[in-house]
Design an enzyme around this catalytic site. Structure first.
Site, PDB file in Angstrom:
ATOM      1  N   LYS A  45       0.698  -1.676   2.016  1.00 20.50           N
ATOM      2  CA  LYS A  45       1.494  -1.569   3.242  1.00 20.50           C
ATOM      3  C   LYS A  45       1.723  -2.944   3.867  1.00 20.50           C
ATOM      4  O   LYS A  45       2.785  -3.212   4.438  1.00 20.50           O
ATOM      5  CB  LYS A  45       0.783  -0.652   4.247  1.00 20.50           C
ATOM      6  CG  LYS A  45       1.498  -0.493   5.600  1.00 20.50           C
ATOM      7  CD  LYS A  45       2.920   0.008   5.450  1.00 20.50           C
ATOM      8  CE  LYS A  45       3.479   0.607   6.739  1.00 20.50           C
ATOM      9  NZ  LYS A  45       3.382  -0.230   7.921  1.00 20.50           N
ATOM     10  N   GLU A  58       9.706  -6.118   4.599  1.00 21.68           N
ATOM     11  CA  GLU A  58      10.523  -5.639   5.720  1.00 21.68           C
ATOM     12  C   GLU A  58      10.982  -6.811   6.588  1.00 21.68           C
ATOM     13  O   GLU A  58      12.147  -6.867   7.009  1.00 21.68           O
ATOM     14  CB  GLU A  58       9.700  -4.653   6.539  1.00 21.68           C
ATOM     15  CG  GLU A  58      10.391  -4.059   7.752  1.00 21.68           C
ATOM     16  CD  GLU A  58       9.447  -3.145   8.507  1.00 21.68           C
ATOM     17  OE1 GLU A  58       9.108  -3.475   9.661  1.00 21.68           O
ATOM     18  OE2 GLU A  58       9.041  -2.118   7.943  1.00 21.68           O
TER      19      GLU A  58
END
Length: 368
Positions: free
Chosen positions: A219, A226
């Site tokens: 993550k 991102e």
């Protein structure tokens, strides 16, 4: 199955709603009574304290923590004396994976399972599901897989054809262990159940990535990517927004680099419409672009934003990991530094540049 949920912020509250809708039973706690009341409106059982939450769960218990990374340890410290061997503790926030490795080792000594679950989906997760990246032991993952599957976009367990991962008949999990809360069908050990570490599970939106810390490590890198994607969209749209520079008369002096060919930059473009057309058939279409187009449709100049972009830690940790293992990460690093710049952290450096230019060439600063 029955699960405790601690932390009912934007994501935690929607996760409770999705689980309740899938047939699971949540016992919900938050420091805000209003947040707890909101969860009960969707069928969750309220808990006024962590002690009350633990007592409301049947052994082996499953407790999901959805709080800021800085407060996870304090929540675990309060929970730990009340949990027993075989219970499962899940951190679904954005903790540093190194903390997960430490916590898993500490809890293992008491026989308590610990899972770190990187959770992506934001405020859209209730309707569209959450992408879940899981770290911990296979035994612990199997115990709570019905919940993981229900939260995922696929809404069902890998290898199952049924449309829901909600409660069915109580029974053993794929590993033969009893599911927390005594409810929920986590599989019967048949070959039809592919398991959370399989490609089939990944295709549904949840994946057991590896041992303790692996979920939040994956993550972490996800969030670093991102940052890079967001920066690319922002920089590209900014070029389009300034494609009309040729209409502005430039000052002809030694302090200003002139626009060589103004007639090449005389486009007054509808940036919002461009973002929208890119959403349809373009290779750069994405959920991030969807959100950008929606924002521009509401306010093409984005005037309510100051442009001060926060970073919550994962981008920094991603760059640190890249440095430590010796892997180049040019785009991710630049995207992180641009966020620092947006918050004025480069202001002093820019003043130093102006001071040097004044010193060696007598160049006075001009107002923007």
């Amino acid at each position: 199955m029955r699960i405790g949920m601690i932390g009912l912020g934007r994501m935690g509250a929607n996760m409770v709603r999705r689980l309740q809708k899938s047939g699971h039973q949540c016992v919900a706690y938050d420091r805000s009574p209003d947040a707890v009341q909101g969860a009960t409106a969707h069928g969750a059982q309220a808990a006024r304290s962590l002690t009350e939450l633990v007592r409301a769960l049947e052994r082996p218990r499953a407790v999901w923590i959805m709080v800021p990374a800085a407060t996870v340890d304090s929540v675990i410290a309060e929970l730990r004396p009340q949990l027993e061997a075989g219970d499962v503790l899940i951190d679904g926030g954005n903790s540093n994976y190194r903390d997960d490795i430490r916590r898993a080792a500490e809890l293992e000594r008491a026989g308590i399972h610990y899972l770190d679950v990187g959770t992506s989906g934001g405020v859209l997760g209730f309707e569209q599901g959450y992408c879940l990246m899981i770290g911990g032991t296979a035994e612990a993952v199997a115990l709570v897989e019905p919940v993981l599957a229900a939260l995922s976009p696929g809404g069902r367990m890998a290898g199952r054809s049924d449309a829901s991962a909600g409660t069915a008949t109580s029974g053993p999990t794929a590993t033969g262990a009893k599911a927390p809360g005594g409810a929920g069908d986590a599989g019967t050990g048949s070959s039809a159940h592919a398991g959370a570490s399989s490609t089939a599970a990944a295709a549904l939106g949840y994946l057991h990535c590896g041992p303790a810390g692996a979920g939040h490590f994956v993550k972490m890198v996800h969030n670093g990517i991102e940052y890079g994607l967001m920066a690319a969209y922002a920089e590209g749209l900014n070029i389009l927004a300034h494609a009309d520079a040729g209409f502005t008369a430039a000052t002809a002096d030694a302090e200003t680099a002139p626009l060589a060919d103004p007639h090449f930059y005389q486009y007054r473009l509808d940036v919002g419409a461009i973002a929208e057309v890119w959403r349809h058939g373009s290779i750069i279409a994405s959920r991030l672009l969807d959100l950008t187009a929606q924002a521009l449709a509401r306010d093409g100049r984005l005037e309510k934003f100051a442009g001060h972009v926060a970073d919550s830690g994962e981008g920094r940790w991603t760059v640190e990991a890249a440095i430590e293992v010796g892997v180049p990460a040019h785009v991710l690093s630049a995207a992180l530094y641009s966020r620092f710049e947006s918050r004025g952290r480069g202001e002093f450096a820019n003043k130093v540049l102006s001071a040097m230019r004044l010193g060696f060439g007598g160049h006075e600063e001009r107002s923007s």
